[in-house]
Design a protein around this motif. Structure first.
Motif, mmCIF file in Angstrom:
data_model
loop_
_atom_site.group_PDB
_atom_site.id
_atom_site.type_symbol
_atom_site.label_atom_id
_atom_site.label_comp_id
_atom_site.label_asym_id
_atom_site.label_seq_id
_atom_site.Cartn_x
_atom_site.Cartn_y
_atom_site.Cartn_z
ATOM 1 N N ASP A 1 0.827 -1.209 0.000
ATOM 2 C CA ASP A 1 0.000 0.000 0.000
ATOM 3 C C ASP A 1 0.863 1.262 0.000
ATOM 4 O OD1 ASP A 1 -2.622 1.384 0.283
ATOM 5 O OD2 ASP A 1 -1.827 1.931 2.242
ATOM 6 N N VAL A 2 1.880 1.293 0.848
ATOM 7 C CA VAL A 2 2.788 2.448 0.928
ATOM 8 C C VAL A 2 3.492 2.663 -0.413
ATOM 9 C CG1 VAL A 2 4.976 3.215 1.963
ATOM 10 C CG2 VAL A 2 3.127 2.406 3.427
ATOM 11 N N SER A 3 4.031 1.607 -0.992
ATOM 12 C CA SER A 3 4.733 1.719 -2.274
ATOM 13 C C SER A 3 3.796 2.174 -3.381
ATOM 14 C CB SER A 3 5.363 0.377 -2.648
ATOM 15 O OG SER A 3 6.367 0.035 -1.737
ATOM 16 N N ALA A 4 2.585 1.639 -3.396
ATOM 17 C CA ALA A 4 1.616 2.024 -4.423
ATOM 18 C C ALA A 4 1.301 3.512 -4.349
ATOM 19 C CB ALA A 4 0.342 1.205 -4.272
ATOM 20 N N LYS A 5 1.106 4.014 -3.150
ATOM 21 C CA LYS A 5 0.787 5.439 -3.001
ATOM 22 C C LYS A 5 1.995 6.320 -3.311
ATOM 23 C CE LYS A 5 -3.212 4.934 -0.194
ATOM 24 N NZ LYS A 5 -3.537 4.136 0.941
ATOM 25 N N LEU B 1 4.499 8.471 2.363
ATOM 26 C CA LEU B 1 4.174 7.454 3.362
ATOM 27 C C LEU B 1 5.432 6.671 3.705
ATOM 28 C CD1 LEU B 1 0.755 6.077 2.060
ATOM 29 C CD2 LEU B 1 1.207 7.956 3.648
ATOM 30 N N ILE B 2 5.627 6.441 4.996
ATOM 31 C CA ILE B 2 6.777 5.698 5.497
ATOM 32 C C ILE B 2 6.258 4.476 6.246
ATOM 33 C CG2 ILE B 2 8.881 5.803 6.887
ATOM 34 C CD1 ILE B 2 8.908 7.847 4.628
ATOM 35 N N ASP B 3 6.780 3.319 5.917
ATOM 36 C CA ASP B 3 6.362 2.052 6.524
ATOM 37 C C ASP B 3 7.025 1.915 7.895
ATOM 38 O OD1 ASP B 3 5.436 -0.500 6.974
ATOM 39 O OD2 ASP B 3 6.679 -1.449 5.458
ATOM 40 N N THR B 4 6.470 2.605 8.897
ATOM 41 C CA THR B 4 7.078 2.655 10.236
ATOM 42 C C THR B 4 6.551 1.592 11.187
ATOM 43 O OG1 THR B 4 5.381 4.190 10.986
ATOM 44 C CG2 THR B 4 7.433 5.154 10.130
#
Length: 117
Positions: free
Chosen positions: A17-21, A54-57
């Protein structure tokens, strides 16, 4: 490679989701491109938004968009073991550092985010 080795892929749906956005593609279309037989486990997590990136934290609750991807993944691949990761206190200041690194690296043509963290 996963099928040849007999291993299974941990499908990180928050990362998808993060990568897509961040990179402008449809997460559900990306999900449809993955090989069902290779998927052994799902991972769910939350993310942080910093300056429109967006950062995958894993620092927040699982977002509705990620839950929708999980529903779609379960429909496509069947029920799999699922890991929900949430570490809200481990990332204080971390997302700002990542955002700065990501922003500086992505401004160069053909550059990818550094993997030094």
């Amino acid at each position: 490679m996963a099928c040849r080795s007999g291993g299974g892929i941990l499908l990180d749906l928050n990362n998808l989701d993060v990568s897509a956005k961040n990179f402008g593609f449809d997460a559900h279309a990306g999900l449809a491109e993955l090989l069902a037989a290779a998927t052994g486990q799902f991972q769910l997590a939350g993310h942080t938004e910093v300056d429109g990136c967006l950062i995958d934290t894993h620092g927040s609750l699982v977002r509705a968009e990620v839950c929708a991807l999980y529903d779609a993944a379960c429909q496509r691949y069947g029920m799999k073991p699922t890991l929900i990761e949430w570490t809200p206190t481990c990332h204080s200041g971390y997302s700002s550092t990542l955002s700065a690194r990501y922003s500086s690296s992505s401004s160069r043509p053909g550059a990818t985010a550094p993997r030094t963290w």
